[in-house]
Enzyme design. Structure first.
Site, PDB file in Angstrom:
ATOM      1  CE  LYS A 150      -0.652  45.588  37.758  1.00 34.21           C
ATOM      2  NZ  LYS A 150      -0.628  44.212  37.547  1.00 34.21           N
ATOM      3  N   GLY A 158      -5.252  42.867  30.780  1.00 35.48           N
ATOM      4  CA  GLY A 158      -4.199  42.352  29.932  1.00 35.48           C
ATOM      5  C   GLY A 158      -4.755  42.589  28.452  1.00 35.48           C
ATOM      6  CG  ASP A 186      -3.092  43.461  40.265  1.00 34.22           C
ATOM      7  OD1 ASP A 186      -2.251  44.095  39.504  1.00 34.22           O
ATOM      8  OD2 ASP A 186      -4.218  42.773  39.822  1.00 34.22           O
ATOM      9  CE  LYS A 233      -4.618  44.280  37.152  1.00 37.42           C
ATOM     10  NZ  LYS A 233      -4.610  42.995  37.318  1.00 37.42           N
TER      11      LYS A 233
END
Ligand code: HSE
Length: 434
Positions: A107, A136, A203, A207
């Site tokens: 990512k 995921g 993170d 995404k």
């Protein structure tokens, strides 16, 4: 149809790589039945080829040399699972140059170089698939690329970081402090090796950038995404949220409003009765608002060997089918709009806010704060003052606003923080309630 099957090379055999290799080897017959041809694992490269793994890799497959995989003329698909953004990028570019399609779970790499990588894939006539990069095991990339491609998507938002969701759930349901919750998340293997990527919101920034680009058909650079992590969430705010009927979740939020795009990551108050409000522990969930579909929500485990390798295998199968039918590289996943929409600055967003003031408990203080807010056209939907705590005689006053512009909230709070009765920097959280 390729009679000899499609040949796979894996680069990077850590936890996810091992899961992928295991599935390719152990589910080989099952996959062949589905596909009508076989998927052949030809080579696996890893810096530590002799490391003990939970899978028996046939002799001659494992190598330390990634070039042995990248330059193998037999290999059709390269699975990049090394992580990081430097070597991984070199691996992908070389694979594409050598005419190989690529599957990646990376990512950070996609968020940073996604536009360039899509262009290179198109130029080289190969596929670039990355289902495992977001959510995921949740098939969100495929959903955006295929199932919902006929929709005009106005908003995509959700819980994109399992570590933060796990921590906030523990703080909410088991009264853990922030530090206790982080310790548990780390022990359970949810957090990245550098947990600031999780708790700092970075993170989720990677995404939501990938999702917004696919949803809006326009590349969303990382520097256009406003980010706040969960570091400032206290157990007291969680209790206040609960009292007001909300839970706090770290959300990635991307919207198209008034012909401009806003993308942000921040801890957010959402009603505890909503579906997203009930997604707990390390689960992820993504809500899409589109026309004509209306609202759709996907949820599932956002990390771990099983969920992530399931997504990688799905990409391998998709590309293998494309190769078998001679259609690999036929289309880039990014189909650009004629006119790119501008990005909205955080100060220009309009949402609801939770404000927590720590003030002296004396006459007129709440009225003074309410006036400063009213002067900036900020209307209140509720006000709660808690009993004085400790010997300081200070009180917490929590305000919930109606829709307001961020710049007005900031200006009002800046002024309020200077009042002599205000004893601590005001806590601000954004609210998604409508
Ligand atoms: N650290 C990430 C998370 C792993 O907690 O969601 C999956 O990207």
């Amino acid at each position: 149809m390729k009679s000899k099957g499609v040949k796979i090379g894996v680069i990077g055999c850590g936890t996810i790589g091992t899961g992928v290799v295991k599935c390719l080897l152990e589910n080989k017959k099952y996959l062949q039945r589905h596909l009508g041809f076989s998927l052949e694992l030809v080579r696996v490269a890893d810096l530590y080829p002799r490391k003990k793994r939970d899978v028996k890799i046939p002799s001659g497959v494992m190598t330390k040399d990634s070039n042995a995989v990248l330059n193998d003329p037999e290999i059709d698909i390269i699975v990049e699972l090394v992580g990081g953004t430097t070597f991984a990028k070199q691996v992908i570019l070389k694979a594409m140059k050598n005419g190989k399609s690529v599957v990646t779970a990376n990512k950070a790499l996609l968020a940073k170089y996604g536009l360039e990588l899509h262009e290179k894939a198109e130029k080289n006539g190969v596929d670039l698939y990355y289902e495992a990069s977001v959510g995921g095991g949740i098939p969100i990339i495929k959903t955006l690329r295929e199932a919902l491609v006929g929709n005009r998507i106005d908003a995509i938002w959700g819980i994109l970081n399992g570590t933060c969701n796990y921590m906030l759930s523990k703080m909410t349901d088991e009264d853990l402090t922030f530090d206790e919750a982080l310790k548990e998340a780390t022990i359970n293997g949810y957090a990245e090796s550098d947990p600031t990527l999780d708790i700092g919101g970075f993170d989720a920034q990677h995404k939501i950038g990938i999702l917004a680009s696919l949803a809006f058909g326009q590349w969303v650079p990382q520097n256009k995404i406003y980010v706040e992590g969960i570091e400032k969430v206290t157990d007291f705010d969680i209790k206040c949220a609960d009292e007001m009927g909300y839970v706090i979740k770290l959300l990635g939020i991307a919207k198209v409003e008034n012909k401009s795009i806003s993308v942000r990551v921040n801890p957010t108050f959402i009603p505890k009765t909503t579906m997203l409000g009930n997604v707990k522990d390390a689960f992820n969930a993504i809500e899409i608002d589109g026309e004509p579909i209306g609202t759709a929500i996907l949820t599932g485990l956002g990390a771990g060997m099983g969920a992530t390798s399931s997504a990688v295998i799905a990409d391998i199968v998709d590309i293998a089918r494309n190769i078998a039918s001679g259609s690999a590289g036929r289309l880039s996943a990014l189909t650009f709009m004629d006119k790119e929409l501008p990005f909205k600055k955080i100060d220009d967003i309009k949402t609801r806010y939770y404000l927590r003031f720590r003030v002296e408990d004396k006459p007129g203080v709440i009225a003074k704060i309410a006036k400063a807010l009213g002067d900036r056209n900020i209307s209140l939907s509720s006000v709660i003052q808690h009993e004085p705590y400790s010997e300081t005689k200070n009180v917490h006053a929590t305000f919930m606003t109606h829709l307001a512009f961020e710049k007005d909230i900031k200006a009002a709070v800046k002024l309020i923080n200077k009042f002599k009765e205000v004893k601590a920097k005001t806590t601000i959280f954004r609210v998604e309630a409508d």
